[in-house]
Design a protein around this motif. Sequence first.
Motif, mmCIF file in Angstrom:
data_model
loop_
_atom_site.group_PDB
_atom_site.id
_atom_site.type_symbol
_atom_site.label_atom_id
_atom_site.label_comp_id
_atom_site.label_asym_id
_atom_site.label_seq_id
_atom_site.Cartn_x
_atom_site.Cartn_y
_atom_site.Cartn_z
ATOM 1 N N UNK A 90 0.812 -1.205 0.000
ATOM 2 C CA UNK A 90 0.000 0.000 0.000
ATOM 3 C C UNK A 90 0.840 1.248 0.000
ATOM 4 N N UNK A 91 0.145 2.349 -0.045
ATOM 5 C CA UNK A 91 0.771 3.657 -0.102
ATOM 6 C C UNK A 91 -0.044 4.592 0.769
ATOM 7 N N UNK A 92 0.609 5.285 1.693
ATOM 8 C CA UNK A 92 -0.110 6.199 2.575
ATOM 9 C C UNK A 92 -0.042 7.604 1.991
ATOM 10 N N UNK A 93 -1.146 7.998 1.357
ATOM 11 C CA UNK A 93 -1.257 9.305 0.731
ATOM 12 C C UNK A 93 -2.608 9.905 1.109
ATOM 13 N N UNK A 94 -2.701 10.656 2.202
ATOM 14 C CA UNK A 94 -3.982 11.245 2.600
ATOM 15 C C UNK A 94 -4.629 12.083 1.507
ATOM 16 N N UNK A 95 -3.811 12.712 0.649
ATOM 17 C CA UNK A 95 -4.381 13.524 -0.423
ATOM 18 C C UNK A 95 -5.165 12.666 -1.406
#
Length: 250
Positions: A90-95
């Motif tokens: 996964x990738x943590x990108x709040x945007x």
Amino acid sequence: MAKQPISPVTDPLQFRAIGLVRGIYRSDGPDSFTTGVIHTADNTQLEAVLLGRVIHLVRRHVDLDQPHLWVCYPRNRDKDQDKLHLQVMGLWEPSLLDRTDAPPQAPQPSEDPQDSQNIEPSDGYFSVRGELMFTDPEARQLVVRIRQQPRGNTTSQRGRNFKLTLHGAVPRRALRHFLNLDLKRHGQSLHVERYDVIQFVRRGRFDREQGGRGRVLHGRRPVGRPLGSGDSAGPGRPRQGVLKRFNFET
């Protein structure tokens, strides 16, 4: 509840091995996009492989010239137990999570009420939960065994086990106990910053239970289970034994 890249534990005896690495992903080449290296700010090059639907996300929506916070399953290479190999789930990108075209997000589970200390996940943080198989406090080395969740959430197959070599001083009397460890990455290795000894592990079969729900982007939508499927470490609970939490001094 605040968004988190790693979901809280939903069972005191939930196995898992997951963590965060910030860096720039470089593939091995145009013909092998899913395998490559994550270049971190401390000039470490970590072997990595992209899993599942995160491949689509990275190809179409991620600027690979910029560093990102990757959500990874840690592994050791068979021939080099002190070298990390990362499986990127996964990738943590709040945007990206806040995009208007993103589907609604499922609520996260409540924190384990027995977990008195909450650690804010950040670059280099890893959470490992499993059975202590080996420890050498003088050499500050230990090996933890983690049970993976069966593929496809089926109960007809047993989850596979894998082992992680870690660094830190854990006493020998904690052997064969289930541990909850908070780790920090230093270069190619994971070092123990805090641990809890939960319970003695009795030999026998483990019940399989569904893991918690998370919000990490896995592909174009939040992951339903923070530990994913297939290559994830899933929850398990011994059939016998009373849950106990021990305070072992190092």
